[in-house]
Structure formats: C-alpha cells, structure tokens
Write a protein that holds these residues in place. Structure first.
Motif, short mmCIF file in Angstrom:
data_model
loop_
_atom_site.label_atom_id
_atom_site.label_comp_id
_atom_site.label_asym_id
_atom_site.label_seq_id
_atom_site.Cartn_x
_atom_site.Cartn_y
_atom_site.Cartn_z
N LYS A 1 -11.87 -0.88 5.46
CA LYS A 1 -11.65 -0.30 4.14
C LYS A 1 -11.63 1.23 4.23
O LYS A 1 -10.78 1.90 3.61
CB LYS A 1 -12.73 -0.74 3.15
CG LYS A 1 -12.51 -0.18 1.76
CD LYS A 1 -13.56 -0.64 0.77
CE LYS A 1 -13.26 -0.08 -0.63
NZ LYS A 1 -14.27 -0.48 -1.63
N ASP B 1 -8.59 -3.38 1.06
CA ASP B 1 -9.25 -2.85 -0.13
C ASP B 1 -9.95 -4.00 -0.83
O ASP B 1 -9.48 -5.14 -0.80
CB ASP B 1 -8.23 -2.21 -1.07
CG ASP B 1 -8.93 -1.37 -2.15
OD1 ASP B 1 -10.11 -1.04 -1.97
OD2 ASP B 1 -8.28 -1.09 -3.17
N TYR B 2 -11.09 -3.71 -1.42
CA TYR B 2 -11.86 -4.75 -2.12
C TYR B 2 -12.90 -4.08 -3.01
O TYR B 2 -13.22 -2.90 -2.84
CB TYR B 2 -12.55 -5.69 -1.12
CG TYR B 2 -13.47 -4.99 -0.15
CD1 TYR B 2 -14.73 -4.53 -0.52
CD2 TYR B 2 -13.07 -4.76 1.17
CE1 TYR B 2 -15.57 -3.88 0.37
CE2 TYR B 2 -13.90 -4.11 2.07
CZ TYR B 2 -15.15 -3.68 1.66
OH TYR B 2 -15.97 -3.03 2.54
N HIS B 3 -13.42 -4.86 -3.95
CA HIS B 3 -14.58 -4.44 -4.73
C HIS B 3 -15.84 -5.10 -4.22
O HIS B 3 -16.93 -4.52 -4.25
CB HIS B 3 -14.37 -4.78 -6.21
CG HIS B 3 -13.29 -3.99 -6.86
ND1 HIS B 3 -13.38 -2.63 -7.10
CD2 HIS B 3 -12.06 -4.36 -7.32
CE1 HIS B 3 -12.27 -2.20 -7.68
NE2 HIS B 3 -11.46 -3.22 -7.83
N GLU B 4 -15.71 -6.36 -3.75
CA GLU B 4 -16.85 -7.11 -3.24
C GLU B 4 -16.52 -7.59 -1.83
O GLU B 4 -15.68 -8.47 -1.66
CB GLU B 4 -17.14 -8.32 -4.14
CG GLU B 4 -17.46 -7.96 -5.58
CD GLU B 4 -17.69 -9.21 -6.43
OE1 GLU B 4 -18.43 -10.10 -5.96
OE2 GLU B 4 -17.12 -9.29 -7.52
N PRO B 5 -17.18 -7.05 -0.81
CA PRO B 5 -16.83 -7.42 0.56
C PRO B 5 -17.04 -8.90 0.87
O PRO B 5 -16.22 -9.51 1.57
CB PRO B 5 -17.75 -6.53 1.41
CG PRO B 5 -18.85 -6.10 0.50
CD PRO B 5 -18.24 -6.03 -0.86
N PHE C 1 -14.25 -10.83 -0.73
CA PHE C 1 -13.02 -10.58 0.02
C PHE C 1 -12.97 -11.45 1.27
O PHE C 1 -11.94 -12.09 1.56
CB PHE C 1 -12.94 -9.10 0.42
CG PHE C 1 -11.81 -8.79 1.36
CD1 PHE C 1 -10.54 -8.52 0.87
CD2 PHE C 1 -12.00 -8.80 2.74
CE1 PHE C 1 -9.48 -8.24 1.74
CE2 PHE C 1 -10.95 -8.53 3.61
CZ PHE C 1 -9.69 -8.25 3.10
N TYR D 1 -3.12 -9.63 3.28
CA TYR D 1 -4.44 -9.04 3.17
C TYR D 1 -4.60 -7.68 3.88
O TYR D 1 -5.51 -6.94 3.59
CB TYR D 1 -5.50 -10.00 3.73
CG TYR D 1 -5.85 -11.11 2.76
CD1 TYR D 1 -6.94 -10.98 1.89
CD2 TYR D 1 -5.10 -12.27 2.70
CE1 TYR D 1 -7.26 -11.98 1.01
CE2 TYR D 1 -5.41 -13.28 1.80
CZ TYR D 1 -6.49 -13.14 0.96
OH TYR D 1 -6.81 -14.12 0.07
#
Length: 215
Positions: free
Chosen positions: A157, A163-167, A170, A208
């Motif tokens: 990231k 990209d993510y908000h919650e690993p 994801f 992804y």
C-alpha cells in the motif's frame, strides 16, 4: 485355469511403509467433513475411509468434536511449518519489489488451493455451517495464515501497489477471489488455452494490483 486373488489387508497393525492409523483418520476426516459437513459426517464413515476400525477412532480422539479439533490443529501446524519460509521470502521481497511480492502471494495461494481442494472445501463447508466452528476456524486457521501477509500488504500500500481501508478484509477478499473459481470451476468456462490456475492468477492480479509504471 486357476486364478489367484490377493486377500484384503486385515484391519489392525499397519506395515512400516504405511501411514499411521492416526494420520489416515485425519486425512479421511478432512474428506468426510469437506463432503458432508460436520453434522452429517460420521465416525464410522471416517474410520471406513481410513481403513481402520471405528474403535481406533474413539480411542485416539474420543469423539467427533475432538477429531474435528485435531484436524484443525494438524492443518494449522503443517501450514506454519511448511510455508513459513515462503512467507518470509515474500516479506523480504516486498521491501524492494512490492508488486512482485503480492503477485507471488497470489501465485502461492492459487497453487495451494488447487493442490489442496479437500482442505479448501473443508474450510468453506465448516465456515458457513456453525458460528462456533467458524470462530474456531477464524482463530486457528484464517488469522494465522493471513497474519504474515499483513506486513506485506502494508508495504504494498505504501508503494501504491494496492489500496484498502481494512487490511484484513482486503486479504480475505483477495483470497476469496482466488478460491471461489478454483473450487467451482464450472462458473469459469473459457476457450482460452491457459489453465484455470493461470487465468485466476492473471485476472486477480489485474483486479487487485496496480502494476508499476515504467520510469
């Protein structure tokens, strides 16, 4: 003309070159749980699949719940022992080549799922049937399997590869994208010459991962 038949091996003491009764029972249990789920699987069917007497199953594990737990313990231990070096290598690769590290993880998980279909089916089956068993699978299997990758996805990231908000979410979505088409290949027909494994690797990587831009 006379014919001879080879007598069936009697259940009991195994030859030295055969796997132990415990190993056979654990392997058979994964198959039965994967096919029928915990509730429908029986110790008698598991013992039959392992070619041992059901009394041995009761003697080694006590009951079906303890056998199910032994399966999870074995899966978790073997995965950690066999693949620790793989995840360490992926983590090291992510320091300088985060895209390649993520791609290697996708390759690894694709091969692992394809080579262990009964294990994948077992985890999917049990994770959808019981909240209590799902919690155990989450704690003993899913979290330990994905924990080594959290450092990798953080590096990826930071490099703009993902990209993510919650690993954690994801990672689970990434793994699900790999597992589902491999476990249900009928939903992924294609006229392309590549194997399903390679098609999964290619498509999941495109969806992804952000390919590095040439400088």
């Amino acid at each position: 003309m006379t014919t001879t038949t080879t007598p069936a091996r009697r259940r009991g003491r195994r030859q030295r070159n055969e796997i132990s009764g415990r190993e056979a029972l654990l392997s058979s249990a994964i198959t039965e749980f994967a096919k029928h789920g915990y509730e429908a699987a029986s110790l008698r069917a598991i013992a039959s699949g392992a070619d041992v007497d059901v009394a041995l199953c009761a003697r080694l594990f006590g009951n079906k719940a303890k056998l199910w737990q032994a399966v999870l313990d074995t899966v978790a231990d073997e995965f950690e022992q066999q693949h620790r070096a793989t995840f360490e290598a992926i983590d090291n690769l992510a320091d300088n080549q985060p895209y390649q590290a993520m791609y290697r993880f996708i390759e690894f998980h694709t091969r692992f799922t394809a080579e262990n279909p009964e294990l994948s089916a077992f985890l999917l089956q049990e994770a959808t049937m019981s909240a209590e068993r799902t919690k155990i699978i989450q704690q003993q299997i899913i979290q330990p399997m994905q924990q080594p990758m959290l450092k990798v996805v953080a590096k990826a990231k930071a490099a703009g590869v993902i990209d993510y908000h919650e690993p954690e979410l994801f990672l689970r979505m990434l793994v699900a994208a790999i597992v589902f088409p491999l476990m249900v290949p009928e939903v992924s027909p294609s006229k392309r010459p590549e194997s399903l494994q390679q098609r999964v690797i290619t498509e999941v990587s495109r969806i992804y991962l952000n390919a590095p831009q040439p400088e």
